[in-house]
Design a protein around this motif. Structure first.
Motif, PDB file in Angstrom:
ATOM      1  N   ASN A   1       0.821  -1.210   0.000  1.00 16.60           N
ATOM      2  CA  ASN A   1       0.000   0.000   0.000  1.00 16.60           C
ATOM      3  C   ASN A   1       0.857   1.263   0.000  1.00 16.60           C
ATOM      4  OD1 ASN A   1      -2.470  -1.261  -0.122  1.00 16.60           O
ATOM      5  ND2 ASN A   1      -2.778  -1.256   2.095  1.00 16.60           N
ATOM      6  N   ARG A  29       2.410   1.679  -3.416  1.00 14.61           N
ATOM      7  CA  ARG A  29       1.404   2.133  -4.386  1.00 14.61           C
ATOM      8  C   ARG A  29       1.121   3.627  -4.216  1.00 14.61           C
ATOM      9  NH1 ARG A  29      -2.644  -0.759  -7.313  1.00 14.61           N
ATOM     10  NH2 ARG A  29      -4.307   0.621  -7.962  1.00 14.61           N
ATOM     11  N   GLU A  30       0.995   4.061  -2.963  1.00 16.19           N
ATOM     12  CA  GLU A  30       0.768   5.482  -2.699  1.00 16.19           C
ATOM     13  C   GLU A  30       1.934   6.324  -3.213  1.00 16.19           C
ATOM     14  OE1 GLU A  30       0.013   6.133   1.437  1.00 16.19           O
ATOM     15  OE2 GLU A  30      -1.711   4.787   1.457  1.00 16.19           O
TER      16      GLU A  30
END
Length: 68
Positions: free
Chosen positions: A25, A28-29
């Motif tokens: 996550n 991805r951010e």
């Protein structure tokens, strides 16, 4: 005979920044932030050069230094 040591050949490295623990996550951010912040097309993350850069950086054990 005395065995030679490697002690004189090592230098202690003091980390200057906090190393962030990897998570999918968080990665991805960071990719989305990079795409938007640099006005890159989404296809940029599929580029072989981008994938190579990420692969190399993923093996770093003491962080990555990016040129200024």
């Amino acid at each position: 005979a005395q065995q030679a040591t490697l002690d004189d050949h090592f230098q202690e490295v003091t980390p200057t920044e906090h190393v962030v623990t990897y998570s999918q996550n968080l990665f991805r951010e960071a990719v989305v932030e990079w795409l938007i912040g640099t006005n890159q097309p989404i296809q940029a993350v599929k580029n072989p050069s981008f994938k190579k850069m990420i692969n190399i950086a993923s093996h770093a054990t003491n962080g990555v230094i990016i040129l200024n």
